[in-house]
Write a protein that holds these residues in place. Structure first.
Motif, PDB file in Angstrom:
ATOM      1  N   VAL A 206      -2.492  14.360   5.222  1.00 21.07           N
ATOM      2  CA  VAL A 206      -1.229  14.000   5.861  1.00 21.07           C
ATOM      3  C   VAL A 206      -1.405  12.651   6.553  1.00 21.07           C
ATOM      4  O   VAL A 206      -2.272  12.507   7.421  1.00 21.07           O
ATOM      5  CB  VAL A 206      -0.790  15.057   6.885  1.00 21.07           C
ATOM      6  N   GLN A 207      -0.630  11.669   6.161  1.00 19.64           N
ATOM      7  CA  GLN A 207      -0.700  10.353   6.786  1.00 19.64           C
ATOM      8  C   GLN A 207       0.458  10.173   7.759  1.00 19.64           C
ATOM      9  O   GLN A 207       1.585  10.551   7.472  1.00 19.64           O
ATOM     10  CB  GLN A 207      -0.672   9.237   5.737  1.00 19.64           C
ATOM     11  N   LYS A 208       0.163   9.604   8.893  1.00 19.74           N
ATOM     12  CA  LYS A 208       1.185   9.293   9.896  1.00 19.74           C
ATOM     13  C   LYS A 208       1.577   7.833   9.733  1.00 19.74           C
ATOM     14  O   LYS A 208       0.754   6.936   9.876  1.00 19.74           O
ATOM     15  CB  LYS A 208       0.633   9.544  11.299  1.00 19.74           C
ATOM     16  N   ILE A 209       2.848   7.594   9.410  1.00 20.97           N
ATOM     17  CA  ILE A 209       3.331   6.231   9.238  1.00 20.97           C
ATOM     18  C   ILE A 209       3.716   5.685  10.614  1.00 20.97           C
ATOM     19  O   ILE A 209       4.647   6.178  11.238  1.00 20.97           O
ATOM     20  CB  ILE A 209       4.547   6.183   8.290  1.00 20.97           C
ATOM     21  N   PRO A 210       3.022   4.668  11.105  1.00 19.66           N
ATOM     22  CA  PRO A 210       3.362   4.134  12.433  1.00 19.66           C
ATOM     23  C   PRO A 210       4.697   3.412  12.418  1.00 19.66           C
ATOM     24  O   PRO A 210       4.949   2.566  11.552  1.00 19.66           O
ATOM     25  CB  PRO A 210       2.211   3.164  12.727  1.00 19.66           C
TER      26      PRO A 210
ATOM     27  N   TRP B 269      -4.986  10.516  -2.298  1.00 18.35           N
ATOM     28  CA  TRP B 269      -4.069  11.655  -2.448  1.00 18.35           C
ATOM     29  C   TRP B 269      -3.556  12.047  -1.062  1.00 18.35           C
ATOM     30  O   TRP B 269      -4.295  12.542  -0.223  1.00 18.35           O
ATOM     31  CB  TRP B 269      -4.826  12.806  -3.099  1.00 18.35           C
ATOM     32  N   HIS B 270      -2.268  11.783  -0.799  1.00 19.45           N
ATOM     33  CA  HIS B 270      -1.755  11.976   0.555  1.00 19.45           C
ATOM     34  C   HIS B 270      -0.275  12.350   0.532  1.00 19.45           C
ATOM     35  O   HIS B 270       0.382  12.332  -0.509  1.00 19.45           O
ATOM     36  CB  HIS B 270      -1.943  10.695   1.380  1.00 19.45           C
ATOM     37  N   THR B 271       0.226  12.676   1.705  1.00 17.20           N
ATOM     38  CA  THR B 271       1.639  12.995   1.880  1.00 17.20           C
ATOM     39  C   THR B 271       2.043  12.560   3.282  1.00 17.20           C
ATOM     40  O   THR B 271       1.193  12.278   4.122  1.00 17.20           O
ATOM     41  CB  THR B 271       1.897  14.507   1.690  1.00 17.20           C
ATOM     42  N   HIS B 272       3.343  12.469   3.529  1.00 19.78           N
ATOM     43  CA  HIS B 272       3.837  12.106   4.862  1.00 19.78           C
ATOM     44  C   HIS B 272       5.257  12.612   5.023  1.00 19.78           C
ATOM     45  O   HIS B 272       5.877  13.115   4.072  1.00 19.78           O
ATOM     46  CB  HIS B 272       3.762  10.592   5.101  1.00 19.78           C
ATOM     47  N   GLN B 273       5.805  12.472   6.221  1.00 12.78           N
ATOM     48  CA  GLN B 273       7.103  13.055   6.559  1.00 12.78           C
ATOM     49  C   GLN B 273       8.279  12.144   6.233  1.00 12.78           C
ATOM     50  O   GLN B 273       9.420  12.535   6.464  1.00 12.78           O
ATOM     51  CB  GLN B 273       7.133  13.406   8.043  1.00 12.78           C
ATOM     52  N   GLU B 274       8.027  10.959   5.732  1.00 15.80           N
ATOM     53  CA  GLU B 274       9.099  10.009   5.442  1.00 15.80           C
ATOM     54  C   GLU B 274       9.379   9.901   3.944  1.00 15.80           C
ATOM     55  O   GLU B 274       8.520  10.218   3.119  1.00 15.80           O
ATOM     56  CB  GLU B 274       8.717   8.610   5.967  1.00 15.80           C
ATOM     57  N   PHE B 275      10.592   9.460   3.602  1.00 10.32           N
ATOM     58  CA  PHE B 275      10.856   9.024   2.239  1.00 10.32           C
ATOM     59  C   PHE B 275      10.032   7.764   1.996  1.00 10.32           C
ATOM     60  O   PHE B 275       9.823   6.950   2.907  1.00 10.32           O
ATOM     61  CB  PHE B 275      12.340   8.697   2.043  1.00 10.32           C
ATOM     62  N   GLU B 276       9.578   7.593   0.758  1.00 14.76           N
ATOM     63  CA  GLU B 276       8.828   6.385   0.407  1.00 14.76           C
ATOM     64  C   GLU B 276       9.440   5.744  -0.833  1.00 14.76           C
ATOM     65  O   GLU B 276       9.557   6.381  -1.882  1.00 14.76           O
ATOM     66  CB  GLU B 276       7.363   6.705   0.130  1.00 14.76           C
ATOM     67  N   LEU B 277       9.856   4.492  -0.687  1.00 14.04           N
ATOM     68  CA  LEU B 277      10.295   3.681  -1.807  1.00 14.04           C
ATOM     69  C   LEU B 277       9.183   2.676  -2.062  1.00 14.04           C
ATOM     70  O   LEU B 277       8.888   1.844  -1.199  1.00 14.04           O
ATOM     71  CB  LEU B 277      11.604   2.957  -1.488  1.00 14.04           C
ATOM     72  N   VAL B 278       8.530   2.765  -3.217  1.00  9.02           N
ATOM     73  CA  VAL B 278       7.356   1.930  -3.469  1.00  9.02           C
ATOM     74  C   VAL B 278       7.544   1.139  -4.764  1.00  9.02           C
ATOM     75  O   VAL B 278       7.932   1.680  -5.797  1.00  9.02           O
ATOM     76  CB  VAL B 278       6.066   2.782  -3.524  1.00  9.02           C
TER      77      VAL B 278
END
Length: 285
Positions: A5-9, A30-39
């Motif tokens: 789990v990565q925390k996006i600052p 290999w990770h996940t986070h609580q935000e939408f990600e547009l990459v």
């Protein structure tokens, strides 16, 4: 393998985050986070792993992933002359939901946000338009950058050839990471509420009923930095806001964000912001 789990600052005064990653070699993470990600990936070939999907990354690969979707990207060949580029935009579900609700013009975006739980891939034409919108992005004001984000969301809505990567919405990995999300939120909330006082690693460990080594490992895994680095940045970002939005003396601001020594505060602020607190206030207020 369980995703980290990565925390996006989040920057203070901002509702979302944009960052460019430039690397000679992009290694799998290999990770996940609580935000939408547009990459948006440019200038390299690689492999993508998104929940149960595996595929190839080509130049101008543009993806939208929902919160809790485990993913990783890896380059399979690259040349040092051309760095692998990843342009990443993160935003929260709460923020985008409120934006769509309050702006009729953005209602077409609702279906895209809904379908992001299957991983959306957009056309290379849309990817190129998004890249052009991001040119000179850092030179814009916060309002100007938000206007660019709205344009980018408009490009996503206009893309009729977008496709879903997953055959079904993956919830198993999301459920496994729920406990991790809760744990990280608990840590962040504690620091947010106590950053102005002396909060040592031991105090945080005692609050979480774990060892200091465990807390240290959490920060390296989920925040990609040490506890001290995270706390220092948080304090200095709060100090930056106070310098710009209040007339408080710098010595008082230093105390309000947890510094008992004015010299230490000035030294840390200059190292982080590249200028003294007084010059920062004078230049940006």
């Amino acid at each position: 393998m369980k995703a980290t789990v990565q925390k996006i600052p989040q920057r203070h005064g901002w509702s979302w985050r944009y960052k460019i990653f430039e690397e000679v070699v992009k290694s799998e993470d290999w990770h996940t986070h609580q935000e939408f990600e547009l990459v948006l990936h440019r200038n390299f070939q690689g492999k993508s792993r998104i929940a149960h999907f595996e595929g190839l990354i080509e130049h101008n690969d543009l993806l939208l992933l929902s919160p809790g979707t485990a993913h990783s990207f890896e380059s399979i060949n690259s040349h040092e002359q051309t760095l692998c580029e990843a342009h990443v935009i993160w935003f929260s579900k709460e923020w985008i939901t409120k934006l769509i609700y309050s702006s009729v013009e953005l209602r077409p975006l609702a279906s895209i946000i809904r379908d992001a739980n299957k991983g959306l891939k957009f056309s290379t034409q849309t990817a190129e338009k998004v890249y052009q919108h991001l040119n000179n992005f850092d030179d814009l004001t916060p309002i100007g950058q938000l206007a660019v984000l709205i344009k980018i969301l408009g490009e996503l809505c206009a893309d009729q050839s977008r496709t879903s990567l997953l055959s079904y919405a993956s919830s198993a990995e999301k459920k496994k990471s729920d406990n991790d999300f809760g744990k990280i939120d608990q840590v962040c909330n504690y620091i947010d509420n106590h950053y102005s006082s002396e909060i040592t690693l031991k105090k945080l460990a005692d609050y979480m009923y774990v060892s200091e080594n465990t807390v240290h490992r959490w920060f390296i895994q989920h925040f990609n930095e040490s506890y001290i680095s995270y706390l220092t940045k948080l304090r200095l970002n709060h100090a930056s806001q106070l310098l710009l939005t209040t007339l408080q003396p710098i010595s008082i601001i230093a105390e309000n964000v947890g510094y008992t020594n004015r010299s230490n505060f000035n030294r840390s602020f200059k190292k982080y912001k590249g200028m003294s607190p007084s010059l920062y206030r004078k230049q940006f207020k």
